[in-house]
Motif scaffolding. Structure first.
Motif, PDB file in Angstrom:
ATOM      1  N   ILE A  65      -1.351  -0.414  -6.632  1.00 33.05           N
ATOM      2  CA  ILE A  65      -2.340   0.570  -6.209  1.00 33.05           C
ATOM      3  C   ILE A  65      -3.611   0.388  -7.029  1.00 33.05           C
ATOM      4  N   ALA A  95      -7.200  11.196  -1.591  1.00 36.02           N
ATOM      5  CA  ALA A  95      -6.999   9.837  -1.076  1.00 36.02           C
ATOM      6  C   ALA A  95      -5.638   9.285  -1.495  1.00 36.02           C
ATOM      7  N   GLN A 147      -2.925  10.909   0.622  1.00 30.96           N
ATOM      8  CA  GLN A 147      -2.983  10.357   1.974  1.00 30.96           C
ATOM      9  C   GLN A 147      -2.416   8.950   2.017  1.00 30.96           C
ATOM     10  N   LEU A 148      -2.797   8.138   1.033  1.00 29.77           N
ATOM     11  CA  LEU A 148      -2.350   6.746   0.998  1.00 29.77           C
ATOM     12  C   LEU A 148      -0.833   6.647   0.864  1.00 29.77           C
ATOM     13  N   LYS A 176       0.116   6.766   4.820  1.00 28.15           N
ATOM     14  CA  LYS A 176      -0.135   5.364   5.148  1.00 28.15           C
ATOM     15  C   LYS A 176       1.038   4.474   4.724  1.00 28.15           C
ATOM     16  N   SER A 191     -12.527   2.830  -0.065  1.00 24.73           N
ATOM     17  CA  SER A 191     -11.225   3.456   0.118  1.00 24.73           C
ATOM     18  C   SER A 191     -10.341   3.177  -1.085  1.00 24.73           C
ATOM     19  N   SER A 205      -6.762   1.620  -2.105  1.00 24.67           N
ATOM     20  CA  SER A 205      -5.914   0.617  -1.461  1.00 24.67           C
ATOM     21  C   SER A 205      -4.584   0.424  -2.170  1.00 24.67           C
ATOM     22  N   TRP A 244      -2.592  -1.313   2.810  1.00 25.57           N
ATOM     23  CA  TRP A 244      -2.825   0.014   3.382  1.00 25.57           C
ATOM     24  C   TRP A 244      -4.036   0.619   2.674  1.00 25.57           C
ATOM     25  N   GLN A 245      -4.796   1.436   3.397  1.00 29.17           N
ATOM     26  CA  GLN A 245      -5.963   2.063   2.790  1.00 29.17           C
ATOM     27  C   GLN A 245      -6.094   3.519   3.217  1.00 29.17           C
ATOM     28  N   SER A 246      -6.603   4.313   2.293  1.00 26.05           N
ATOM     29  CA  SER A 246      -6.978   5.683   2.631  1.00 26.05           C
ATOM     30  C   SER A 246      -8.272   5.658   3.425  1.00 26.05           C
TER      31      SER A 246
END
Length: 243
Positions: free
Chosen positions: A7, A16, A19-20, A24, A215, A217, A227-229
């Motif tokens: 991360i 973020a 969410q990530l 995600k 973002s 990541s 994956w990204q926020s």
């Protein structure tokens, strides 16, 4: 088999991060999550990010690298040390956030900061470090620990490297021959006009500018899936004028 995830720099962007991880990546208890540092100094949730990570580590396998901003905030928490440069580069957001914590919470955060790792090498000889290292033989030979979370020369070298040079060339940097892969943060790839993690030589830079207009990541270090926020500033509309 669980995934190994790296991360990038969070910089206080708790919205973020949640969410990530939850929407995600959809982390599981089988995953290993390696955080590359810089949890604080940026968006208003700096202290809350640390509280969240402490709780997350009780349920999931987490490994925390030390970032330069984490070190600066740790110094301030421990001894009151601060500089104008730190305040200008996000330190004030951490000071404001910690004003809302009680003494017990601050002590828990101090333990968290002190237990961070300068670098981590997994069983596949992959290095995880916030910034870099300078010794040609590897990080265990470094004289000073500050390079692990301040040095930019590793990434600058990778950017300047001729993409056609072979690893067995006498001119291929010896630092890059030590590990199968290296995962870093510290220097936002947005500086070179990119928005996704960037691979140069065997280095992966996962800092996608969450502190600014980018973002947050995550990357699967085996498959290289990313994956990204959402861009972090869009999750903090009340603060979007900050950057």
């Amino acid at each position: 088999m669980g995934r190994t995830l790296a991360i990038g720099d969070i910089h206080g962007g708790l919205r973020a991060l949640k969410q990530l991880l939850n929407e995600k990546v959809e982390i599981t208890e089988e995953d290993t999550i390696i955080f590359l540092g810089d949890y604080v100094d940026g968006w208003s949730d700096s202290a809350k990010v640390v509280s969240y990570l402490i709780e997350l580590s009780k349920e999931y396998k987490c490994i925390f690298m030390r970032g330069n901003h984490d070190d600066l905030t740790h110094q301030w928490l421990e001894s009151g040390t601060m500089t104008e440069k730190w305040l200008h580069h996000g330190g004030q957001s951490s000071i404001d956030g910690y004003a809302r914590l009680n003494e017990e919470e601050k002590q828990e955060h101090l333990r968290f900061f002190s237990e961070m790792q300068n670098y981590y090498v997994d069983d596949q000889n992959r290095l995880f470090v916030h910034a870099g290292f300078t010794n040609l033989h590897g990080p265990e030979y470094e004289y000073y620990s500050t390079g692990f979370y301040w040095d930019r020369t590793l990434w600058e070298m990778a950017l300047a490297l001729d993409e056609n040079i072979k690893i067995d060339s006498p001119f291929f940097p010896k630092r890059l021959q030590v590990f199968e892969a290296i995962f870093i943060g510290h220097t936002p790839v947005t500086r070179i006009g990119e928005s996704f993690p960037v691979n140069k030589a065997n280095i992966w830079n996962v800092d996608t500018g969450a502190a600014f207009k980018g973002s947050l990541s995550a990357i699967d270090v085996d498959s290289k899936k990313v994956w990204q926020s959402d861009p972090v500033y869009t999750l903090y509309p009340e603060e979007s004028g900050r950057n």
